[in-house]
Scaffold this active site. Structure first.
Site, PDB file in Angstrom:
ATOM      1  N   ASP A 196       0.946   2.393   2.678  1.00  0.00           N
ATOM      2  CA  ASP A 196       1.128   2.892   1.310  1.00  0.00           C
ATOM      3  C   ASP A 196       2.546   2.576   0.850  1.00  0.00           C
ATOM      4  O   ASP A 196       3.524   2.954   1.506  1.00  0.00           O
ATOM      5  CB  ASP A 196       0.884   4.406   1.321  1.00  0.00           C
ATOM      6  N   HIS A 253      -2.047   2.395  -1.358  1.00  0.00           N
ATOM      7  CA  HIS A 253      -2.143   3.554  -2.257  1.00  0.00           C
ATOM      8  C   HIS A 253      -3.291   3.410  -3.256  1.00  0.00           C
ATOM      9  O   HIS A 253      -3.476   4.278  -4.110  1.00  0.00           O
ATOM     10  CB  HIS A 253      -0.813   3.686  -3.017  1.00  0.00           C
ATOM     11  N   SER A 275      -2.673  11.316  -4.777  1.00  0.00           N
ATOM     12  CA  SER A 275      -1.277  11.125  -5.151  1.00  0.00           C
ATOM     13  C   SER A 275      -0.780  12.329  -5.961  1.00  0.00           C
ATOM     14  O   SER A 275      -0.794  13.449  -5.442  1.00  0.00           O
ATOM     15  CB  SER A 275      -1.129   9.805  -5.903  1.00  0.00           C
TER      16      SER A 275
END
Lengths: 277, 277
Positions: B221, B254, B145
């Protein structure tokens, strides 16, 4: 019964569910890993019992269990460690009350009304899991520390119910160590004859089933000599010729780093017993 | 420099160290996994850069990295995500300030005095690691991320410094998405020409080294369309014929459940590039 988390993981799904427990009289959460093999048919279930201070999250986020469950086609159910909530008795310490149910049925006030983790883990939760998910009805059980105690005790008390049992760093003789003595005095009262039926070393003597015990214990465990004392289990098993494989892992501590390092071997043991794969 | 945690893990040791960072002007922690192969000689280092809100703990407790590092003989270093402490500027949001350093060197008040995570991660930390531990000097970098952005950016900005780079769910075009725009405006100011040098999609155009990019992105995600937009990286790499292997993993979100599921493949990629094993 409500699904509150769902995450794809190793080709399967890691979920967290919440439900109202009739046995415990409160709302409870548990983690359940559903392996990819469920697309081909029902799978057996491994129950994991966590240690002091844990809830349903610790094992599913820290152990790496999903890869092993996916490799062997096992459903893995990880309940919370006690009843929870505002109406549930508690204590101002990490080793009594919420987060410290010790997998027994309490008989003493103020604990007896909610603290029935044995019946929850052995009866209510499996019935619910086997209704909700495509489980075969074959069960194994494992756990860590207080949950290692729990795994040994529920297996020894319920012959025929589990195909295999294992434990990491279990409290093997709660009647003889501080963690267990404090909890048993509170939950079961001061009469020690009632403690025996919740103590793995005592239960070995009257075990009706010779289910082999697989135990891993870290040699650098900070609770080794005070709370765990695996030699007491060795002596109890020796005295009854009860099958025990106890492995001391030099240098390893009480943490999830230890569990993760040897979880593959425990899962292979359970998968074989469950004839999964 | 002080060791504050040490846990045996997969035949090696997972440690956490604390030190005073000259670059950041504060005390910093990082995780370091020391694989069993260090008994035979120095090992290369993989740097892992974590995402928003993380510190040095998330990756080492949730990803299962240790088994892969032990399998390949890699040291793995996981720093915190920003400077920390009372004297360090902060903001009342999870995506700016402490826990959100974005792996850049800030130029604007009040951030410029401490927020220099690029220089910390690229220079100070490796120098310190290579002094303290038996590391070969070969380095690779990965992250998740905000840390996936960090991995791509430090690799693209520093040709020759990393043998390989990979990312999970990276912010590939921070100049064009809300997380990045908020952080860049605060740390770098409103003049967008300064943003380019911290944006992977922009850096591809001027990259002096054609280091292949390995990227995994979950199809479920929750930040996919707003913050991540991997197609922007695809377009930037296509335009420059920059090598990119972008894999979309349907159903994955995620979380660390996603990272853990595919970490083995990233570690094999880095191990090959580092000629470990």
């Amino acid at each position: 019964m409500q699904r509150i988390e769902s995450h794809a993981s190793y080709g399967g799904v890691q979920e967290v569910w919440q439900h109202e427990s009739r046995v415990l009289g409160c709302s409870m959460r548990f983690g359940v890993y559903l392996p990819p093999q469920l697309q081909l048919g029902p799978c057996p279930v491994l129950y994991w019992l966590s240690g002091l201070t844990c809830n349903e999250q610790n094992f599913i986020t820290k152990s790496g269990i999903q890869q092993h469950a996916a490799a062997h086609g096992l459903i893995v159910v990880a309940p919370d460690t006690s009843p929870r909530g505002e109406g549930v008795a508690n204590a101002d310490s990490y080793d009594l009350g919420q987060g410290a149910g010790f997998y027994l049925n309490a008989t003493q006030a103020p604990w007896a009304s909610h603290y029935r983790m044995h019946d929850y883990v052995v009866d209510e939760l499996p019935a619910l899991v086997e209704r909700q998910f495509p489980a075969t009805g074959l069960r194994s059980v494992s756990g860590h520390s207080m949950g290692g105690h729990g795994a040994l005790v529920v297996a020894l008390r319920n012959p025929g119910r589990y195909r295999s049992v294992s434990a990491f760093s279990p409290i093997v003789a709660p009647s003889r160590v501080p963690w267990g003595q404090k909890a048993f005095a509170a939950y079961l009262g001061e009469q020690r004859e009632h403690w025996r039926e919740w103590d793995a070393c005592e239960l070995i003597a009257t075990a009706r089933e010779r289910l082999p015990l697989l135990v891993d214990q870290g040699g650098a465990d900070e609770f080794l000599t005070r709370e765990l004392q695996p030699e007491l289990l060795e002596q109890a098993c020796d005295a009854q010729a009860h099958p025990l494989l106890l492995r001391r892992r030099e240098g390893y501590d009480h943490s999830y780093y230890f569990i993760a390092s040897f979880l593959a071997e425990h899962m292979a043991h359970h998968a074989q017993a469950l004839q999964a794969k």
